[in-house]
Design a protein around this motif. Structure first.
Motif, PDB file in Angstrom:
ATOM      1  N   ASN A  90      35.614   3.948  47.094  1.00 37.37           N
ATOM      2  CA  ASN A  90      34.492   3.805  46.168  1.00 37.37           C
ATOM      3  C   ASN A  90      34.631   2.593  45.256  1.00 37.37           C
ATOM      4  O   ASN A  90      33.888   2.458  44.284  1.00 37.37           O
ATOM      5  CB  ASN A  90      34.355   5.082  45.328  1.00 37.37           C
ATOM      6  CG  ASN A  90      33.840   6.235  46.152  1.00 37.37           C
ATOM      7  OD1 ASN A  90      32.673   6.271  46.515  1.00 37.37           O
ATOM      8  ND2 ASN A  90      34.720   7.173  46.479  1.00 37.37           N
ATOM      9  N   GLY A  92      34.140  -0.497  46.381  1.00 37.90           N
ATOM     10  CA  GLY A  92      33.210  -1.518  46.870  1.00 37.90           C
ATOM     11  C   GLY A  92      32.807  -1.215  48.300  1.00 37.90           C
ATOM     12  O   GLY A  92      32.932  -0.082  48.768  1.00 37.90           O
ATOM     13  N   LYS A 140      30.970  -4.800  37.575  1.00 36.29           N
ATOM     14  CA  LYS A 140      30.740  -3.792  38.607  1.00 36.29           C
ATOM     15  C   LYS A 140      31.234  -2.401  38.207  1.00 36.29           C
ATOM     16  O   LYS A 140      30.922  -1.422  38.882  1.00 36.29           O
ATOM     17  CB  LYS A 140      31.418  -4.213  39.916  1.00 36.29           C
ATOM     18  CG  LYS A 140      30.784  -5.454  40.533  1.00 36.29           C
ATOM     19  CD  LYS A 140      31.528  -5.883  41.773  1.00 36.29           C
ATOM     20  CE  LYS A 140      30.900  -7.153  42.348  1.00 36.29           C
ATOM     21  NZ  LYS A 140      31.702  -7.713  43.448  1.00 36.29           N
ATOM     22  N   GLU A 143      28.554   0.308  37.737  1.00 39.95           N
ATOM     23  CA  GLU A 143      27.668   0.628  38.859  1.00 39.95           C
ATOM     24  C   GLU A 143      27.831   2.078  39.305  1.00 39.95           C
ATOM     25  O   GLU A 143      28.913   2.660  39.205  1.00 39.95           O
ATOM     26  CB  GLU A 143      27.959  -0.304  40.042  1.00 39.95           C
ATOM     27  CG  GLU A 143      27.588  -1.753  39.792  1.00 39.95           C
ATOM     28  CD  GLU A 143      27.971  -2.659  40.932  1.00 39.95           C
ATOM     29  OE1 GLU A 143      27.553  -3.829  40.902  1.00 39.95           O
ATOM     30  OE2 GLU A 143      28.713  -2.223  41.855  1.00 39.95           O
ATOM     31  N   GLN A 144      26.750   2.645  39.799  1.00 37.25           N
ATOM     32  CA  GLN A 144      26.769   4.012  40.323  1.00 37.25           C
ATOM     33  C   GLN A 144      27.282   4.012  41.758  1.00 37.25           C
ATOM     34  O   GLN A 144      26.941   3.129  42.554  1.00 37.25           O
ATOM     35  CB  GLN A 144      25.360   4.612  40.295  1.00 37.25           C
ATOM     36  CG  GLN A 144      24.827   4.884  38.901  1.00 37.25           C
ATOM     37  CD  GLN A 144      25.477   6.097  38.267  1.00 37.25           C
ATOM     38  OE1 GLN A 144      25.542   7.168  38.860  1.00 37.25           O
ATOM     39  NE2 GLN A 144      25.994   5.938  37.046  1.00 37.25           N
ATOM     40  N   VAL A 145      28.113   4.991  42.082  1.00 35.38           N
ATOM     41  CA  VAL A 145      28.592   5.172  43.454  1.00 35.38           C
ATOM     42  C   VAL A 145      28.414   6.636  43.824  1.00 35.38           C
ATOM     43  O   VAL A 145      28.403   7.515  42.962  1.00 35.38           O
ATOM     44  CB  VAL A 145      30.081   4.763  43.608  1.00 35.38           C
ATOM     45  CG1 VAL A 145      30.261   3.284  43.354  1.00 35.38           C
ATOM     46  CG2 VAL A 145      30.989   5.578  42.706  1.00 35.38           C
ATOM     47  N   ASN A 155      26.875  11.563  42.295  1.00 36.15           N
ATOM     48  CA  ASN A 155      26.891  10.202  41.768  1.00 36.15           C
ATOM     49  C   ASN A 155      27.809  10.124  40.559  1.00 36.15           C
ATOM     50  O   ASN A 155      27.860  11.042  39.736  1.00 36.15           O
ATOM     51  CB  ASN A 155      25.480   9.762  41.371  1.00 36.15           C
ATOM     52  CG  ASN A 155      24.603   9.514  42.582  1.00 36.15           C
ATOM     53  OD1 ASN A 155      25.098   9.156  43.647  1.00 36.15           O
ATOM     54  ND2 ASN A 155      23.311   9.721  42.441  1.00 36.15           N
ATOM     55  N   THR A 157      30.158   6.823  38.131  1.00 36.54           N
ATOM     56  CA  THR A 157      30.323   5.378  37.932  1.00 36.54           C
ATOM     57  C   THR A 157      31.571   4.897  38.656  1.00 36.54           C
ATOM     58  O   THR A 157      32.521   5.655  38.852  1.00 36.54           O
ATOM     59  CB  THR A 157      30.444   5.037  36.438  1.00 36.54           C
ATOM     60  OG1 THR A 157      31.507   5.822  35.879  1.00 36.54           O
ATOM     61  CG2 THR A 157      29.149   5.320  35.698  1.00 36.54           C
ATOM     62  N   ARG A 158      31.550   3.625  39.024  1.00 35.26           N
ATOM     63  CA  ARG A 158      32.716   3.054  39.703  1.00 35.26           C
ATOM     64  C   ARG A 158      33.957   3.129  38.807  1.00 35.26           C
ATOM     65  O   ARG A 158      35.061   3.367  39.274  1.00 35.26           O
ATOM     66  CB  ARG A 158      32.430   1.609  40.107  1.00 35.26           C
ATOM     67  CG  ARG A 158      33.383   1.095  41.178  1.00 35.26           C
ATOM     68  CD  ARG A 158      33.061  -0.310  41.632  1.00 35.26           C
ATOM     69  NE  ARG A 158      31.688  -0.538  42.008  1.00 35.26           N
ATOM     70  CZ  ARG A 158      31.162  -0.192  43.184  1.00 35.26           C
ATOM     71  NH1 ARG A 158      31.895   0.425  44.077  1.00 35.26           N
ATOM     72  NH2 ARG A 158      29.897  -0.466  43.457  1.00 35.26           N
TER      73      ARG A 158
END
Length: 199
Positions: A90, A92, A140, A143-145, A155, A157-158
């Motif tokens: 998770n 990238g 980054k 960002e949501q992952v 969901n 966050t990174r």
């Protein structure tokens, strides 16, 4: 009076040193991605300690656990492999690949694999995490992952995955260090370093 003089020195010396940093030098510029750099530095230190710890534990101790309710050293090794891929997938677009045999085999069975197999798989997962970390910068982290665990996807966050990975490794390294001390093996973080005694 001596205490006052010492306090003035403590405050004045750093200011003097800062004034002597040449403009344009790396020390004069703010560090790029300071949050990601802090995470990466700590994470890689934990990875080195974990790899060194497993290297230094004899294979005969991989079935050791302090009490019946605790995990064996072999179980911790295979568990860390799974956790590393869970978190670092998770970071990238880069995704780790795990052999079908590894995903189809029960954790309790993998825990009894030979030391060289377990350590090799662990180090491969650590290398993957190190490479996956190169995809991250401070922008980054928010960002949501989509993270999937035990068949449930949610969901997050990174940065939650990056922090979770660091905390997970710290937790298991602490566990492993205690097991090592119970077997009269000094953990890597306690080994003497130049200019520093052991503990």
């Amino acid at each position: 009076m001596k205490n006052l003089y010492a306090a003035i020195l403590v405050l004045a010396v750093p200011a003097t040193l800062v004034a002597q940093v040449p403009a344009g030098s790396p020390a004069a510029n703010p560090q790029a991605n300071p949050i990601t750099t802090a995470f990466r530095t700590r994470t890689l230190a934990l990875q080195r300690n974990i790899a060194q710890a497993f290297d230094s534990i004899p294979e005969s101790k991989f079935s050791y656990k302090p009490t019946p309710a605790q995990l064996t050293i072999g179980y911790i090794a295979q568990h860390l492999v799974s956790d590393n891929y869970l978190f670092c997938n998770n970071f990238g677009e880069m995704k780790g690949t795990v052999a079908a045999k590894d995903t189809a085999t029960a954790d309790s069975v993998k825990a009894k694999w030979p030391k060289d197999t377990l350590v090799s798989k662990l180090k491969a997962s650590l290398t993957f995490c190190e490479n996956a970390f190169a995809q991250i910068d401070d922008a980054k982290l928010a960002e949501q992952v989509a993270m999937t665990f035990n068949g449930t996807t949610r969901n997050t966050t990174r940065v939650s995955m990056v922090l979770g990975h660091a905390l997970d490794m710290a937790d298991h390294y602490s566990q492993l260090a205690n097991y090592m001390r119970l077997n009269n093996i000094l953990p890597p973080s306690a080994l003497p370093r130049p200019g520093r005694g052991g503990n």
